[in-house]
Design an enzyme around this catalytic site. Structure first.
Site, PDB file in Angstrom:
ATOM      1  N   GLU A  85      86.610  19.117  51.306  1.00 56.52           N
ATOM      2  CA  GLU A  85      86.704  17.423  51.795  1.00 56.52           C
ATOM      3  C   GLU A  85      85.721  16.573  50.697  1.00 56.52           C
ATOM      4  OE1 GLU A  85      85.449  16.700  56.078  1.00 56.52           O
ATOM      5  OE2 GLU A  85      85.123  15.140  55.481  1.00 56.52           O
ATOM      6  N   LYS A 265      80.104  16.262  63.331  1.00 58.69           N
ATOM      7  CA  LYS A 265      80.477  16.610  62.616  1.00 58.69           C
ATOM      8  C   LYS A 265      80.112  16.710  61.406  1.00 58.69           C
ATOM      9  CE  LYS A 265      84.814  16.996  59.747  1.00 58.69           C
ATOM     10  NZ  LYS A 265      84.243  16.366  58.819  1.00 58.69           N
ATOM     11  N   ASP A 281      76.810  33.503  57.493  1.00 59.77           N
ATOM     12  CA  ASP A 281      78.002  32.950  59.006  1.00 59.77           C
ATOM     13  C   ASP A 281      78.073  31.615  59.190  1.00 59.77           C
ATOM     14  OD1 ASP A 281      79.203  33.077  60.630  1.00 59.77           O
ATOM     15  OD2 ASP A 281      78.598  35.449  61.516  1.00 59.77           O
ATOM     16  N   HIS A 378      85.794   7.166  50.761  1.00 61.11           N
ATOM     17  CA  HIS A 378      87.298   7.699  51.079  1.00 61.11           C
ATOM     18  C   HIS A 378      88.237   8.119  50.480  1.00 61.11           C
ATOM     19  CE1 HIS A 378      85.760  10.441  54.987  1.00 61.11           C
ATOM     20  NE2 HIS A 378      84.831  10.356  54.086  1.00 61.11           N
TER      21      HIS A 378
HETATM   22  C1  MEV Z   1      83.790  13.593  58.623  1.00 61.08           C
HETATM   23  O1  MEV Z   1      84.481  14.185  57.611  1.00 61.08           O
HETATM   24  C2  MEV Z   1      82.743  12.559  58.872  1.00 61.08           C
HETATM   25  C3  MEV Z   1      82.160  11.258  59.378  1.00 61.08           C
HETATM   26  O2  MEV Z   1      83.462  11.221  60.350  1.00 61.08           O
HETATM   27  C4  MEV Z   1      81.166  11.692  60.258  1.00 61.08           C
HETATM   28  C5  MEV Z   1      80.745  10.628  61.296  1.00 61.08           C
HETATM   29  O3  MEV Z   1      82.016   9.905  61.904  1.00 61.08           O
HETATM   30  O4  MEV Z   1      79.632  10.221  61.947  1.00 61.08           O
HETATM   31  C6  MEV Z   1      82.053  10.390  58.396  1.00 61.08           C
END
Ligand code: MEV
Length: 423
Positions: A85, A265, A281, A378
């Site tokens: 990513e 995430k 792992d 991004h």
């Molecule tokens: C993207 O990979 C991760 C985010 O969505 C985390 C978040 O929203 O805190 C930017």
């Protein structure tokens, strides 16, 4: 035509590829070319990869990046990250630099206990079972003597063996719940071997062993990491507002699972990338971390934020069952290199480094989300990816990047801009 096949594993690699290309892809030639492109020319290295799994027909590799300037417990680290990513490595690097002149990151391992269980069914009365367990307990440990010998020499081994009554949750269900210290190894094989030896020793006619397996839920194998500085140092113009928004962002994740999952995430973007780079792992880590985030019964943020007496503190607490010896860590050349880059850490040190990577990533995400929005950063990377997909040359890339400055990037927008310059 049926595409079921028997004896597939016995076919040679080329036969497997032929079968796949002819049965499942549109252009067998193209399929073979793509697979061949990712095969390593060094036969020995390729063999190593072939042997990691079964039915290997090529390699699937990920970008391997580095994030410099991390200060963790006063020591300087460059952190290797394996991730596909965009923006993750850049974010880690920026946050590392930002905190490097504010005392850096502090990290501390709270505990390193791992768990394994023998799950069994028993229809008799509990007292008789308890008596049997008491009589047997010493012999259960003896049954693992040969397996634990080396681990004991390194200061690890079995910590506790307990009989647990689970019949309120499931009729006739009991466990032997075992805790382990596995020092610098992740210990999955060690734990499972011990459990199977224990189960074999414990078994009798009225005890039906269902399974013996380690648990990837490791709430006693936990590490904490944090950063802290004066609120004014957080932002060039309005540190107090920035700090407040960061705190609100964490508070929202604590009460709203939809947000908490995305929030965590982002944490895992940092954690997984280093877990993978060091040959650990990531599925085990993922499963354990999310269960920990839900340990109160509600899924919550893994990070915390506080503002007290003008000081901003941002921290993380995560369970991480990791190894720096054994498994892939010592067989995959890049895992070995990652560990070397990290100054060959102990498993405890690696827990600290990886917790910091998760914290840094969450800090970067919240900083972007609560200020400029996430898309600004991004978009730049997104644009590069689209230009690569459209096979733009360097000159075209520079021109399109200039043309689209400040605009929302879309595939069609980039394609149109490229078409213009090509025309
Ligand atoms: C993207 O990979 C991760 C985010 O969505 C985390 C978040 O929203 O805190 C930017």
């Amino acid at each position: 035509m049926s595409k079921l096949i028997s004896g597939f594993s016995k076919l040679s690699k080329n036969e497997k590829i032929d079968w796949l290309a002819n049965n499942f892809t549109l252009s067998p030639t193209e399929t073979k070319n793509v697979l061949a492109q990712y095969v390593n020319n060094d036969e020995q290295l390729q063999q190593l990869h072939d042997d990691f799994i079964e039915n290997t027909i090529s390699n699937y590799y990920m970008p391997y990046g580095i994030a410099p300037n991390f200060i963790i417990n006063d020591k300087n680290y460059t952190i290797p990250m394996a991730i596909e990513e965009s923006s993750v490595v850049a974010a880690a690097s920026l946050v590392a630099k930002f905190w490097s002149d504010k005392g850096g990151f502090t990290a501390e391992v709270i505990d390193t206990q791992k768990v394994g269980q023998v799950h069994f069914m028993y229809e008799g009365d509990f007292e008789t079972l308890q008596d049997y367990f008491k009589v047997k307990k010493e012999r259960l440990l003896q049954a693992t003597d040969a397996i634990t010998k080396n681990m004991r020499k390194r200061g690890g081994g079995i910590l506790t063996v307990e009989l647990r009554d689970k019949t309120e949750e499931l009729a006739n269900y009991y466990q032997i719940h075992v805790t382990f210290e596995t020092k610098d190894s992740m210990g999955a094989n060690f734990i499972n071997s011990c459990l199977e030896a224990i189960a074999k020793e414990f078994k009798k006619e009225d005890i039906e062993i269902v399974m013996s397996i380690l648990s990837n839920y490791v709430p006693q194998c936990v590490v904490k990491a944090s950063v802290c500085c004066e609120v004014e140092k957080l932002h060039p113009t309005d540190g107090a507002l920035f700090a407040k928004k960061m705190q609100q962002a964490v508070a929202i994740a604590n009460v709203e699972p939809h947000r908490a999952v995305t929030h965590n995430k982002g944490v895992m973007n940092g954690i997984d990338a280093v877990v993978i780079a060091t040959g650990n792992d990531f599925r085990a880590v993922e499963a354990g971390v999310h269960a920990y985030a839900a340990k109160t019964g509600n899924y919550k943020s893994l990070t915390s934020c506080s503002i007290e007496n003008g000081m901003f503190t941002f921290s993380i607490e995560v369970p991480l069952a990791l190894g720096t010896v054994g498994g892939l860590t010592s067989t995959h050349p890049l895992s070995k290199l990652s560990l070397e880059i990290l100054d060959n850490p102990s498993a405890k040190e690696l827990m600290q480094i990886i917790a910091v990577a998760g914290l840094a990533q969450n800090y970067a995400a919240l900083r972007a989300l609560t200020t400029t929005g996430i898309q600004e950063g991004h978009m730049k990377m997104h644009l590069v990816n689209i230009l690569n997909q459209l096979e733009a040359n360097q000159q075209e890339k520079e021109w399109v990047t200039q043309q689209l400055k400040g605009q929302v990037v879309s595939y069609s927008g980039v394609a149109d801009a490229l078409q213009k310059i090509r025309a």
